[in-house]
Design a protein around this motif. Structure first.
Motif, PDB file in Angstrom:
ATOM      1  N   GLY A  16       0.809  -1.213   0.000  1.00  0.00           N
ATOM      2  CA  GLY A  16       0.000   0.000   0.000  1.00  0.00           C
ATOM      3  C   GLY A  16       0.842   1.262   0.000  1.00  0.00           C
ATOM      4  N   SER A  17       0.136   2.401   0.087  1.00  0.00           N
ATOM      5  CA  SER A  17       0.785   3.711   0.026  1.00  0.00           C
ATOM      6  C   SER A  17       0.295   4.607   1.146  1.00  0.00           C
ATOM      7  N   LEU A  18       1.160   5.512   1.542  1.00  0.00           N
ATOM      8  CA  LEU A  18       0.820   6.577   2.479  1.00  0.00           C
ATOM      9  C   LEU A  18       1.566   7.834   2.067  1.00  0.00           C
ATOM     10  N   ARG A  19       1.003   8.977   2.420  1.00  0.00           N
ATOM     11  CA  ARG A  19       1.675  10.250   2.182  1.00  0.00           C
ATOM     12  C   ARG A  19       1.788  10.997   3.496  1.00  0.00           C
ATOM     13  N   LEU A  20       3.006  11.257   3.903  1.00  0.00           N
ATOM     14  CA  LEU A  20       3.251  12.020   5.125  1.00  0.00           C
ATOM     15  C   LEU A  20       3.445  13.495   4.775  1.00  0.00           C
ATOM     16  N   SER A  21       2.995  14.348   5.685  1.00  0.00           N
ATOM     17  CA  SER A  21       3.198  15.781   5.535  1.00  0.00           C
ATOM     18  C   SER A  21       3.822  16.325   6.808  1.00  0.00           C
ATOM     19  N   CYS A  22       4.602  17.377   6.658  1.00  0.00           N
ATOM     20  CA  CYS A  22       5.204  18.053   7.814  1.00  0.00           C
ATOM     21  C   CYS A  22       5.203  19.547   7.524  1.00  0.00           C
ATOM     22  N   LEU A  85       4.783  -0.187   0.184  1.00  0.00           N
ATOM     23  CA  LEU A  85       5.254  -0.298   1.561  1.00  0.00           C
ATOM     24  C   LEU A  85       5.449  -1.746   1.976  1.00  0.00           C
ATOM     25  N   LYS A  86       6.468  -1.940   2.808  1.00  0.00           N
ATOM     26  CA  LYS A  86       6.833  -3.261   3.310  1.00  0.00           C
ATOM     27  C   LYS A  86       6.730  -3.271   4.831  1.00  0.00           C
ATOM     28  N   GLN A 110       3.283   7.611  13.516  1.00  0.00           N
ATOM     29  CA  GLN A 110       3.467   6.169  13.413  1.00  0.00           C
ATOM     30  C   GLN A 110       3.012   5.665  12.053  1.00  0.00           C
ATOM     31  N   VAL A 111       3.853   4.861  11.436  1.00  0.00           N
ATOM     32  CA  VAL A 111       3.504   4.156  10.206  1.00  0.00           C
ATOM     33  C   VAL A 111       3.634   2.663  10.492  1.00  0.00           C
ATOM     34  N   THR A 112       2.549   1.942  10.296  1.00  0.00           N
ATOM     35  CA  THR A 112       2.540   0.508  10.532  1.00  0.00           C
ATOM     36  C   THR A 112       2.116  -0.202   9.254  1.00  0.00           C
ATOM     37  N   VAL A 113       2.962  -1.105   8.790  1.00  0.00           N
ATOM     38  CA  VAL A 113       2.679  -1.864   7.571  1.00  0.00           C
ATOM     39  C   VAL A 113       2.453  -3.320   7.981  1.00  0.00           C
ATOM     40  N   SER A 114       1.218  -3.748   7.876  1.00  0.00           N
ATOM     41  CA  SER A 114       0.869  -5.089   8.357  1.00  0.00           C
ATOM     42  C   SER A 114      -0.404  -5.566   7.690  1.00  0.00           C
ATOM     43  N   SER A 115      -0.475  -6.875   7.485  1.00  0.00           N
ATOM     44  CA  SER A 115      -1.700  -7.451   6.937  1.00  0.00           C
ATOM     45  C   SER A 115      -2.614  -7.914   8.060  1.00  0.00           C
TER      46      SER A 115
END
Length: 115
Positions: A16-22, A85-86, A110-115
């Motif tokens: 999947g994908s995520l977009r972080l902003s700061c 993402l992995k 927090q970024v969590t990559v999990s099925s």
């Protein structure tokens, strides 16, 4: 007082994908470098990607081709687009701004990559 506020983290499945902003608020001038770091449980904080004021962009080898850093200088904002993402990308992600008056860090997301 300069504050960096991150957003965009969450739970995502592998691939999947995520977009972080700061986004930076407060009196901030002459941003030299905008960067993203991450820290996984039990590991040291590591650099993920950085963008300097002269246009140089560098990535950690493990994210090359999957992550893209971009910046909007007018909005004092940096982004991190994360694709493919992995599970090993799971970590707390921090942004960092190196500016004329000092070094500033965000609070982490927090970024969590999990099925």
């Amino acid at each position: 007082q300069v504050q960096l506020v991150e957003s965009g983290g969450g739970l995502v499945q592998p691939g999947g994908s995520l977009r972080l902003s700061c986004a930076a608020s407060g009196s901030i001038y002459s941003i030299y470098t905008m960067a993203w770091y991450r820290q996984a449980p039990g590991k040291q904080r590591e650099s993920v990607a950085r963008s300097t004021s002269d246009g140089t962009i560098t990535y950690q080898d493990s994210v090359k081709g999957r992550f893209t850093i971009s910046r909007d200088n007018a909005k004092n904002t940096v982004y991190l687009q994360m694709n493919s993402l992995k599970p090993e990308d799971t970590a707390v992600y921090y942004c960092r701004f190196l500016v004329a008056t000092g070094d500033h860090w965000g609070q982490g997301t927090q970024v969590t990559v999990s099925s």
